[in-house]
Design a protein around this motif. Sequence first.
Motif, mmCIF file in Angstrom:
data_model
loop_
_atom_site.group_PDB
_atom_site.id
_atom_site.type_symbol
_atom_site.label_atom_id
_atom_site.label_comp_id
_atom_site.label_asym_id
_atom_site.label_seq_id
_atom_site.Cartn_x
_atom_site.Cartn_y
_atom_site.Cartn_z
ATOM 1 N N ARG A 1 5.156 -16.770 -55.714
ATOM 2 C CA ARG A 1 5.461 -17.697 -56.820
ATOM 3 C C ARG A 1 4.236 -18.507 -57.194
ATOM 4 N NH1 ARG A 1 10.607 -21.649 -56.639
ATOM 5 N NH2 ARG A 1 9.977 -23.225 -58.117
ATOM 6 N N ILE B 1 12.041 -28.029 -54.537
ATOM 7 C CA ILE B 1 13.048 -29.077 -54.337
ATOM 8 C C ILE B 1 13.032 -29.506 -52.872
ATOM 9 C CG2 ILE B 1 15.527 -29.588 -54.355
ATOM 10 C CD1 ILE B 1 15.824 -27.578 -56.677
ATOM 11 N N ALA C 1 11.629 -33.476 -56.918
ATOM 12 C CA ALA C 1 13.034 -33.093 -57.062
ATOM 13 C C ALA C 1 13.694 -33.184 -55.689
ATOM 14 C CB ALA C 1 13.128 -31.671 -57.614
ATOM 15 N N ASN D 1 4.649 -24.419 -59.716
ATOM 16 C CA ASN D 1 6.088 -24.533 -59.894
ATOM 17 C C ASN D 1 6.663 -25.313 -58.710
ATOM 18 O OD1 ASN D 1 8.726 -24.230 -60.591
ATOM 19 N ND2 ASN D 1 8.748 -22.001 -60.523
ATOM 20 N N VAL E 1 22.872 -21.182 -53.950
ATOM 21 C CA VAL E 1 22.228 -19.892 -53.661
ATOM 22 C C VAL E 1 21.481 -20.064 -52.336
ATOM 23 C CG1 VAL E 1 21.945 -19.355 -56.134
ATOM 24 C CG2 VAL E 1 20.065 -20.479 -54.901
HETATM 25 O O1 TXA Z 1 20.494 -24.784 -56.062
HETATM 26 C C1 TXA Z 1 19.263 -24.955 -55.967
HETATM 27 O O2 TXA Z 1 18.680 -25.883 -56.540
HETATM 28 C C2 TXA Z 1 18.496 -23.970 -55.069
HETATM 29 C C3 TXA Z 1 18.976 -24.151 -53.635
HETATM 30 C C4 TXA Z 1 18.180 -23.349 -52.656
HETATM 31 O O3 TXA Z 1 18.961 -25.513 -53.317
HETATM 32 N N1 TXA Z 1 17.083 -24.153 -55.201
HETATM 33 C C5 TXA Z 1 16.389 -23.777 -56.326
HETATM 34 O O4 TXA Z 1 15.013 -23.948 -56.238
HETATM 35 O O5 TXA Z 1 16.923 -23.299 -57.297
HETATM 36 P P1 TXA Z 1 13.990 -23.258 -57.238
HETATM 37 O O6 TXA Z 1 12.657 -23.599 -56.673
HETATM 38 O O7 TXA Z 1 14.303 -21.837 -57.397
HETATM 39 O O8 TXA Z 1 14.148 -24.029 -58.567
HETATM 40 C C6 TXA Z 1 13.678 -25.362 -58.656
HETATM 41 C C7 TXA Z 1 13.540 -25.778 -60.080
HETATM 42 C C8 TXA Z 1 12.366 -25.120 -60.767
HETATM 43 O O9 TXA Z 1 12.760 -24.769 -62.093
HETATM 44 C C9 TXA Z 1 11.325 -26.235 -60.774
HETATM 45 O O10 TXA Z 1 10.404 -26.114 -61.812
HETATM 46 C C10 TXA Z 1 12.202 -27.476 -60.919
HETATM 47 O O11 TXA Z 1 13.291 -27.189 -60.096
HETATM 48 N N2 TXA Z 1 11.521 -28.684 -60.411
HETATM 49 C C11 TXA Z 1 11.209 -28.963 -59.120
HETATM 50 N N3 TXA Z 1 10.554 -30.138 -59.037
HETATM 51 C C12 TXA Z 1 10.477 -30.630 -60.293
HETATM 52 C C13 TXA Z 1 9.891 -31.806 -60.868
HETATM 53 N N4 TXA Z 1 9.271 -32.717 -60.122
HETATM 54 N N5 TXA Z 1 10.005 -31.975 -62.210
HETATM 55 C C14 TXA Z 1 10.631 -31.051 -62.972
HETATM 56 N N6 TXA Z 1 11.196 -29.915 -62.490
HETATM 57 C C15 TXA Z 1 11.116 -29.700 -61.173
#
Ligand code: TXA
Length: 356
Positions: free
Chosen positions: A65, A72, A126, A69, A43
Amino acid sequence: MVKTRIIKLENPSAPTSADREALREAGEIIQKGGLVAFPTETVYGLGGDALNPASSKAIYAAKGRPSDNPLIVHIADLQDAGRVADMSRPEAMLLAKRFWPGPMTLVLPALDTVPRETTGGLDTVAVRMPSDPTAAELIRRAGGFVAAPSANLSGRPSPTDAEHVIQDLEGRVDAIIDGGDNPIGLESTIVDLTVEDPMILRPGYITPEMLSEALGKKVELDPAILSMAADAKPKAPGMKYRHYAPKGSLTIVKGNPKTVVAKINELLADAAKAGKKTGVIATKELALGYKADVIYCIGSAGDEAEVGHNLYRILRKMDDEGVEVICSEAFADSGFGKAVMNRLRKAAGGEMIEVS
Ligand code: TXA
Ligand code: MG
């Protein structure tokens, strides 16, 4: 309000020299603390410098947001993973070499280089290395580490083409790179490598079967994702929010095809009587059987990739058309279908009717 520059690429799958120049400028914007939305194979992402705490704060503000949260961190070169995360666990390199660049995110212990503004205060981070050539070029030009959530306003479906990003973020970011339609259309698979048995925190295009095969042991999904219970606590903080929600109410109907069509028509007839605008998300095989104001065909019942690719676009169209009562068929939920049904159920707030 900022003035948002829209950068339309000539050839997103193999950037031309004009495209590369535009991406160099976009990278510079990120290096200076600005925000740039860009395409990936999953996306669109809303990118900022992952190592700059002010950039991460700006991302949260632009999206509306919650800042607990985590974001990545996107990289373009495998060796950069070790500069933000502890990659010493053998499974980390094994999965990275197998599925990067690609639609997989690894959750790992964070190094001190990553500001806690980026990790939402967590000591884990992440990391993902996207395969999209535009994304890779931008990340390199931005200094190598780009924090990027999906480029939607919080609560809306993730954007799968630049038009969606413009709808949500024009006036809120410095630039939007238009690289056309994203091939996968659903967010990456998230794999938690901070627990003893690697676990999937968010299903995606890289399936449990593919991960299990690579690791030589069964990889399970976070049980909280499957349960849909109101008090379930998914480990990826983002999975607890009511995401991907269309403005209309959405009900999924599951069962054998004839009964599903009859049940959906019954629900829609009731809604029409109450003066509501109605819509259906239908497979190609059954689409002709419905009576509704708008009917969107999502693809063939057996083609999970096609169904996944079209889901967010259709949810947004339902909003654009002001549909108030939406019914969707349930789709196959094996392989990539697991990710499709996970997002559809979240969009429906858990509402699913089973008919026999
Ligand atoms: O495909 C994707 O992953 C897209 C594209 C742009 O790369 N990015 C994406 O980011 O979907 P976002 O922020 O919409 O979703 C990231 C998810 C969230 O559910 C967040 O809570 C989880 O990743 N997340 C990030 N860091 C984390 C961590 N350290 N531990 C657990 N979950 C984590
Ligand atoms: Mg998102």
